[in-house]
Design an enzyme around this catalytic site. Structure first.
Site, PDB file in Angstrom:
ATOM      1  N   LYS A 125       0.863  -1.195   0.000  1.00  0.00           N
ATOM      2  CA  LYS A 125       0.000   0.000   0.000  1.00  0.00           C
ATOM      3  C   LYS A 125       0.887   1.228   0.000  1.00  0.00           C
ATOM      4  CE  LYS A 125      -4.424   1.059   0.286  1.00  0.00           C
ATOM      5  NZ  LYS A 125      -5.602   0.282  -0.099  1.00  0.00           N
ATOM      6  N   ASP A 165      -7.101   4.379  -4.315  1.00  0.00           N
ATOM      7  CA  ASP A 165      -7.737   4.251  -3.001  1.00  0.00           C
ATOM      8  C   ASP A 165      -8.329   5.645  -2.745  1.00  0.00           C
ATOM      9  OD1 ASP A 165      -7.795   2.223  -0.525  1.00  0.00           O
ATOM     10  OD2 ASP A 165      -7.509   4.194   0.329  1.00  0.00           O
TER      11      ASP A 165
HETATM   12  P1  NDP Z   1     -12.902   7.935  -2.600  1.00  0.00           P
HETATM   13  O1  NDP Z   1     -11.835   8.936  -2.406  1.00  0.00           O
HETATM   14  O2  NDP Z   1     -13.456   7.719  -3.962  1.00  0.00           O
HETATM   15  O3  NDP Z   1     -14.129   8.246  -1.642  1.00  0.00           O
HETATM   16  C1  NDP Z   1     -13.980   8.322  -0.264  1.00  0.00           C
HETATM   17  C2  NDP Z   1     -15.270   8.802   0.347  1.00  0.00           C
HETATM   18  O4  NDP Z   1     -15.195   8.735   1.755  1.00  0.00           O
HETATM   19  C3  NDP Z   1     -15.557  10.254   0.004  1.00  0.00           C
HETATM   20  O5  NDP Z   1     -16.942  10.439  -0.063  1.00  0.00           O
HETATM   21  C4  NDP Z   1     -14.957  11.006   1.178  1.00  0.00           C
HETATM   22  O6  NDP Z   1     -15.566  12.259   1.410  1.00  0.00           O
HETATM   23  C5  NDP Z   1     -15.219  10.054   2.315  1.00  0.00           C
HETATM   24  N1  NDP Z   1     -14.132  10.128   3.306  1.00  0.00           N
HETATM   25  C6  NDP Z   1     -12.836   9.829   3.110  1.00  0.00           C
HETATM   26  N2  NDP Z   1     -12.115  10.024   4.210  1.00  0.00           N
HETATM   27  C7  NDP Z   1     -12.977  10.467   5.125  1.00  0.00           C
HETATM   28  C8  NDP Z   1     -12.848  10.837   6.467  1.00  0.00           C
HETATM   29  N3  NDP Z   1     -11.659  10.803   7.104  1.00  0.00           N
HETATM   30  N4  NDP Z   1     -13.964  11.238   7.122  1.00  0.00           N
HETATM   31  C9  NDP Z   1     -15.170  11.272   6.474  1.00  0.00           C
HETATM   32  N5  NDP Z   1     -15.353  10.935   5.205  1.00  0.00           N
HETATM   33  C10 NDP Z   1     -14.274  10.517   4.539  1.00  0.00           C
HETATM   34  O7  NDP Z   1     -12.318   6.573  -2.005  1.00  0.00           O
HETATM   35  P2  NDP Z   1     -12.829   5.078  -2.261  1.00  0.00           P
HETATM   36  O8  NDP Z   1     -14.290   5.051  -2.451  1.00  0.00           O
HETATM   37  O9  NDP Z   1     -11.947   4.464  -3.268  1.00  0.00           O
HETATM   38  O10 NDP Z   1     -12.447   4.398  -0.854  1.00  0.00           O
HETATM   39  C11 NDP Z   1     -13.368   4.307   0.231  1.00  0.00           C
HETATM   40  C12 NDP Z   1     -12.946   3.184   1.166  1.00  0.00           C
HETATM   41  O11 NDP Z   1     -12.898   1.945   0.460  1.00  0.00           O
HETATM   42  C13 NDP Z   1     -11.540   3.341   1.781  1.00  0.00           C
HETATM   43  O12 NDP Z   1     -11.550   2.759   3.074  1.00  0.00           O
HETATM   44  C14 NDP Z   1     -10.671   2.489   0.860  1.00  0.00           C
HETATM   45  O13 NDP Z   1      -9.486   2.066   1.511  1.00  0.00           O
HETATM   46  C15 NDP Z   1     -11.620   1.333   0.600  1.00  0.00           C
HETATM   47  N6  NDP Z   1     -11.363   0.516  -0.592  1.00  0.00           N
HETATM   48  C16 NDP Z   1     -11.262   1.074  -1.836  1.00  0.00           C
HETATM   49  C17 NDP Z   1     -11.064   0.268  -2.924  1.00  0.00           C
HETATM   50  C18 NDP Z   1     -11.036   0.820  -4.311  1.00  0.00           C
HETATM   51  O14 NDP Z   1     -10.989   0.028  -5.246  1.00  0.00           O
HETATM   52  N7  NDP Z   1     -11.091   2.119  -4.525  1.00  0.00           N
HETATM   53  C19 NDP Z   1     -10.901  -1.186  -2.792  1.00  0.00           C
HETATM   54  C20 NDP Z   1     -11.110  -1.677  -1.445  1.00  0.00           C
HETATM   55  C21 NDP Z   1     -11.314  -0.838  -0.401  1.00  0.00           C
HETATM   56  P3  NDP Z   1     -15.318  13.522   0.431  1.00  0.00           P
HETATM   57  O15 NDP Z   1     -16.150  13.240  -0.798  1.00  0.00           O
HETATM   58  O16 NDP Z   1     -15.796  14.690   1.203  1.00  0.00           O
HETATM   59  O17 NDP Z   1     -13.851  13.518   0.168  1.00  0.00           O
HETATM   60  O1  2IT Z   2      -7.922  -1.504  -0.578  1.00  0.00           O
HETATM   61  C1  2IT Z   2      -7.883  -1.991  -1.719  1.00  0.00           C
HETATM   62  O2  2IT Z   2      -8.041  -3.206  -1.920  1.00  0.00           O
HETATM   63  C2  2IT Z   2      -7.699  -1.070  -2.849  1.00  0.00           C
HETATM   64  N1  2IT Z   2      -7.635   0.132  -2.645  1.00  0.00           N
HETATM   65  C3  2IT Z   2      -7.562  -1.616  -4.239  1.00  0.00           C
HETATM   66  C4  2IT Z   2      -6.192  -2.157  -4.472  1.00  0.00           C
HETATM   67  C5  2IT Z   2      -5.877  -2.553  -5.886  1.00  0.00           C
HETATM   68  O3  2IT Z   2      -4.700  -2.870  -6.114  1.00  0.00           O
HETATM   69  O4  2IT Z   2      -6.756  -2.559  -6.746  1.00  0.00           O
END
Ligand code: NDP
Ligand code: 2IT
Length: 450
Positions: A125, A165
């Protein structure tokens, strides 16, 4: 089991102030006790001492120039945690809350998540404390170029393959990829989540959210229930939340909430997905703007949240999908959810529930899918992107989606079967941790003391 205790104590002393990392490590190691009782040979190979120590951690300065011509500095990280099963694989997070401890917890979780997919990927990561909010496209590009100028020498399609992420989506992956190509002269699958016309996989953008819904379906169906007709609570409004909501509509459920860093939205008629996408994917603005078009919806700003939790979990629903960030669901939230009759939690985010909240869910014996199992669809589809890149192919949506469904069903089965094997049927936390750990640990033993 003194070595579990001793390893955790040593971590506390040697890496002070990495709270989220201990939280993740403690959960995994505590679950492994029954495995170690049956298979003491893991101890002979010092597997847990080795597995909590990243193989390599890279930290670097990221220097970039803002639109006013001022030089700005951020921290950059890549933790290459474990390569027993394949090249390091895991996302990059750009958010002001990023610290080395946050990246380490995410990298640690990624080891077991990636193992559960059954695909040949190790765990890693990275990220930065850079805040993309309020930055121009040109600033984002210069930041990404500078970040990659430091990172490129440590990554490659068979060594370490970053992805998105929080704060890193298609735009950032594009700028990062362009700079990698410029520095190395190589057009290769070094990042996943790429644009569809330049090496990306169809279905990757949607995969984490879709996968979290498939995981919920697997959990509910195993209990003779179904997601159809269920009222669903979703937190977050980013990549994972949006495609969780999209899939929920496709399977006949009703998602009624979402949230961002400023507040929580509740639309009892169902979240308007097209508007949500426009606000978040195109305009990159606050959810509050949703109310201009939907007067039936209500909005709770962060300042009005309960002191012991998050407004979104105080709304009534049947199934919950935490899809924002770590520790966004507290013990008090868990109690409220259970009191309101929630029967299933599928975690789209990484470690969104506090340890005390997880204990509540397990004690209540509801269907609880921990992040490392329920959100593995994203990284699994990233590996499908790697496979397409290395064979110079692009698969159709049906093939990617069929593989994703199959992988999520398989992850569910492994977690459920392992939980059963260790006498705690339905404890998918125990099942996920033991099943993921066993694969990595066995590969580490085969590969010798490295
Ligand atoms: P994005 O940046 O697309 O979206 C994150 C969302 O969460 C936004 O709406 C953001 O608000 C909100 N957010 C982020 N941090 C905070 C915080 N500290 N307090 C309150 N709200 C918060 O990220 P993802 O959707 O990609 O990721 C979301 C979660 O999923 C994370 O935990 C990530 O690690 C996990 N994840 C992501 C994967 C992926 O493929 N992208 C795969 C597996 C897990 P705002 O819009 O105001 O910024
Ligand atoms: O937390 C996760 O699994 C991710 N942000 C996606 C990682 C990836 O390599 O697609």
């Amino acid at each position: 089991m003194p070595y579990v205790h001793n390893t955790l104590e040593r971590l506390r002393k040697s890496s002070p102030a990495q709270t989220e990392f201990y939280q993740a490590a403690e959960e995994v190691l505590e679950c492994l006790r029954p495995l170690f009782e049956r298979s003491p040979y893991y101890h002979d190979h010092s597997i847990i001492e080795r597995i909590v120590e990243p193989e390599r951690q890279i930290m670097f300065r990221v220097c970039w120039t803002d639109d006013a011509g001022r030089v700005r500095v951020n921290k950059g990280y890549r933790v290459q945690f474990n390569s027993a099963l394949g090249p390091y694989k895991g996302g990059l997070r750009f958010h002001p809350s990023v610290t080395s401890g946050i990246i380490k917890f995410l990298g640690f979780e990624q080891i077991f998540k990636n193992a559960l997919t059954g695909l040949p990927i190790g765990g890693g990561k990275g990220g930065s404390d850079f805040d993309p909010k309020g930055k121009s496209d040109a600033e984002i590009m210069r930041f990404c170029q500078s970040f990659m100028t430091e990172l490129y020498r440590y990554i490659g399609p068979t060594t370490d393959v970053p992805a998105g992420d929080i704060g890193v989506g298609a735009r950032e992956i594009g700028y990062l990829y362009g700079q990698y190509k410029r520095l190395t002269g190589r057009y290769e699958g070094v990042l996943t989540g790429k644009g569809l016309n330049w090496g990306g996989s169809i279905g990757r953008k949607e995969a984490t959210g879709y996968g979290a819904v498939y995981f919920a379906q697997n959990m509910l169906e195993a209990r003779g229930d179904s997601i159809k007709g269920k009222t669903c609570l979703v937190s977050g409004a980013g990549n994972v939340a949006i495609y969780t909501i999209e899939k929920l509509y496709e399977v006949g459920a009703k998602p009624v909430t979402c949230s961002d860093s400023r507040g929580t939205l509740h639309d009892p008629r169902g979240v308007d997905l097209a508007l949500l996408k426009e606000l978040k994917e195109v305009k990159r603005t606050s959810l509050e703007a949703y109310l201009e078009q939907h007067t039936e919806a209500s909005y709770t700003p962060v300042d009005d949240y309960p002191t012991d939790g998050h407004a979104v979990w105080r709304i009534e629903g049947d199934v919950a999908f935490p899809c924002a960030t770590q520790n966004e669901l507290t013990e008090a939230d868990a109690e409220t959810l259970l009191g309101n009759g929630v029967t299933c939690i599928s975690e789209g985010a990484n470690m969104p529930s506090t340890a005390a909240a997880v204990d509540r869910f397990l004690a209540a014996r509801i269907a609880y899918g921990p992040g490392k199992a329920a959100n593995a669809g994203g990284v699994a589809t990233s590996q499908l992107e790697m496979a397409q890149n290395s064979s110079m192919q692009q698969w159709p949506l049906q093939k990617v989606d069929a593989r994703l469904k199959e992988i999520m069903a398989n992850i569910y089965k492994q977690c459920a079967d392992t939980a059963e094997e260790f006498g705690e049927p339905n404890n998918l936390v125990l099942g996920a941790n033991i099943a993921g750990f066993r694969k990595v640990a066995d590969a580490m033993i085969d590969q010798g003391a490295v």
